[in-house]
Scaffold this motif. Structure first.
Motif, PDB file in Angstrom:
ATOM      1  N   GLY A  98      11.043   2.839 -16.751  1.00 35.69           N
ATOM      2  CA  GLY A  98      10.939   1.566 -16.109  1.00 35.69           C
ATOM      3  C   GLY A  98      10.522   0.261 -16.893  1.00 35.69           C
ATOM      4  N   ALA A  99      10.187  -0.637 -16.278  1.00 36.23           N
ATOM      5  CA  ALA A  99       9.826  -2.044 -17.122  1.00 36.23           C
ATOM      6  C   ALA A  99       8.607  -2.429 -16.295  1.00 36.23           C
ATOM      7  CB  ALA A  99      10.915  -3.208 -17.085  1.00 36.23           C
ATOM      8  N   GLU A 115       0.767  -1.171  -0.057  1.00 35.85           N
ATOM      9  CA  GLU A 115      -0.134  -0.080  -0.035  1.00 35.85           C
ATOM     10  C   GLU A 115       0.852   1.392   0.041  1.00 35.85           C
ATOM     11  OE1 GLU A 115      -2.044  -3.443   0.954  1.00 35.85           O
ATOM     12  OE2 GLU A 115      -0.360  -2.613   2.121  1.00 35.85           O
ATOM     13  N   GLU A 116       2.059   1.073   0.538  1.00 35.73           N
ATOM     14  CA  GLU A 116       2.982   2.199   0.683  1.00 35.73           C
ATOM     15  C   GLU A 116       3.897   2.467  -0.294  1.00 35.73           C
ATOM     16  OE1 GLU A 116       4.291   1.435   4.491  1.00 35.73           O
ATOM     17  OE2 GLU A 116       2.951   2.579   5.435  1.00 35.73           O
ATOM     18  N   PHE A 117       4.023   1.153  -1.337  1.00 33.38           N
ATOM     19  CA  PHE A 117       4.916   1.317  -2.292  1.00 33.38           C
ATOM     20  C   PHE A 117       4.977   2.525  -3.268  1.00 33.38           C
ATOM     21  CE2 PHE A 117       5.725   0.148  -6.819  1.00 33.38           C
ATOM     22  CZ  PHE A 117       7.202   0.222  -6.788  1.00 33.38           C
ATOM     23  N   PRO A 118       3.820   2.926  -3.801  1.00 23.48           N
ATOM     24  CA  PRO A 118       3.598   4.356  -4.558  1.00 23.48           C
ATOM     25  C   PRO A 118       4.572   5.368  -3.987  1.00 23.48           C
ATOM     26  CG  PRO A 118       1.837   3.346  -4.602  1.00 23.48           C
ATOM     27  CD  PRO A 118       2.471   2.524  -3.609  1.00 23.48           C
ATOM     28  N   GLU A 137       2.016   1.376 -12.458  1.00 24.89           N
ATOM     29  CA  GLU A 137       0.858   2.249 -12.912  1.00 24.89           C
ATOM     30  C   GLU A 137       0.471   3.352 -11.881  1.00 24.89           C
ATOM     31  OE1 GLU A 137      -4.007   1.553 -12.920  1.00 24.89           O
ATOM     32  OE2 GLU A 137      -2.581  -0.470 -13.595  1.00 24.89           O
ATOM     33  N   GLY A 138       0.351   4.577 -12.501  1.00 23.24           N
ATOM     34  CA  GLY A 138       0.241   5.835 -11.800  1.00 23.24           C
ATOM     35  C   GLY A 138       1.314   6.509 -11.629  1.00 23.24           C
ATOM     36  N   THR A 146       8.188   6.297 -17.165  1.00 24.12           N
ATOM     37  CA  THR A 146       8.050   6.032 -18.373  1.00 24.12           C
ATOM     38  C   THR A 146       8.362   4.514 -18.960  1.00 24.12           C
ATOM     39  OG1 THR A 146       8.548   8.173 -19.454  1.00 24.12           O
ATOM     40  CG2 THR A 146       8.333   6.568 -21.134  1.00 24.12           C
ATOM     41  N   LEU A 147       7.162   3.670 -19.207  1.00 23.01           N
ATOM     42  CA  LEU A 147       7.186   2.408 -19.363  1.00 23.01           C
ATOM     43  C   LEU A 147       7.589   2.155 -21.037  1.00 23.01           C
ATOM     44  CD1 LEU A 147       4.345   0.816 -17.664  1.00 23.01           C
ATOM     45  CD2 LEU A 147       6.874   1.110 -16.913  1.00 23.01           C
ATOM     46  N   ASP A 148       8.371   1.090 -21.399  1.00 23.41           N
ATOM     47  CA  ASP A 148       8.809   0.903 -22.761  1.00 23.41           C
ATOM     48  C   ASP A 148       9.407   1.950 -23.495  1.00 23.41           C
ATOM     49  OD1 ASP A 148       9.029  -0.623 -24.982  1.00 23.41           O
ATOM     50  OD2 ASP A 148       7.367  -0.221 -25.876  1.00 23.41           O
TER      51      ASP A 148
END
Length: 169
Positions: free
Chosen positions: A41-42, A25-28, A52-53, A57-59
Motif C-alpha cells: 500500500g501507499a 472506526e470500522e475501517f481497519p 498503520e497497524g 507493506t508500505l513503500d
C-alpha cells in the motif's frame, strides 16, 4: 439518490468490482476483510484513517509489488456516475500499488465523491492549479480488447474493491 448511492450503483455495474461503506472506526476491519495477502500500500491521504497497524507493506520494493495480491491506495476523488476513482501519482507509490497487484482496494471518503464527470474535472482543475498534475482515472478492473476478445487484468488489477468512508458528522 445520493452521490454515495449513485457511486455504489455504478460500481455494482462494473465487472469484479465491489464496495463497502464504513465508518473511520470500522475501517481497519473493513480493510482486513477486503485484502488478500500479501498486500502492499501507499500512505493514505487522510487524517482520520491510515494503514498503520494493517497487514500491508508500505513503500514496497519491486519484488514485493510483483508478489502482492492486493494493493491499497487512497483517492481524494470519486465520480459517482461512472464508478471512477482518481489515483494520484505520488512518491509513495500510489500509482504502482493500484496497478500491479491482482486486486486494488481504493479508499475514498463520501465527501470526496462528485456526482458526475463535469464536477470531477472541476476538482481536477483546482488540483492542477495547486501543482498536483498527475492522476489516473480508474473505472473498475483493467480491460483490453486490443487482441480480439475482451481480457481483464492485462495492464492493471483484475478486481477492484472500493471502501467508502463515512464522514464524521
Amino acid at each position: 439518490m445520493s452521490a454515495v448511492q449513485q457511486f455504489q450503483r455504478s460500481l455494482s455495474e462494473l465487472p469484479d468490482t465491489v464496495s463497502t461503506v464504513t465508518t473511520p472506526e470500522e475501517f481497519p476491519d473493513a480493510l482486513e476483510s477486503a485484502i488478500d495477502q500479501p498486500a502492499v500500500g501507499a500512505e493514505l491521504p487522510f487524517e482520520s484513517v491510515s494503514l498503520e497497524g494493517a497487514n500491508v507493506t508500505l513503500d514496497p520494493s519491486p519484488d514485493q509489488l510483483r508478489e502482492a495480491e492486493t494493493g491499497v491506495s487512497g483517492s481524494r476523488l470519486g465520480i459517482a456516475s461512472l464508478g471512477t476513482v482518481a489515483i494520484e501519482s505520488l512518491p509513495g507509490g500510489d500509482e504502482f500499488v493500484s496497478l500491479y497487484p491482482s486486486t486494488h482496494v481504493a479508499v475514498v471518503f463520501e465527501s470526496d465523491i462528485r456526482t458526475d464527470l463535469k464536477s470531477g474535472f472541476e476538482w481536477l482543475d483546482e488540483e492542477f492549479e495547486d501543482g498536483n498534475r498527475s492522476f489516473i482515472l480508474a473505472t473498475g478492473p483493467s480491460a483490453t480488447g486490443d487482441m480480439g476478445a475482451l481480457v481483464q487484468g492485462v495492464h492493471g488489477p483484475e478486481r477492484v474493491h472500493v471502501i467508502i468512508i463515512q464522514d464524521d458528522e
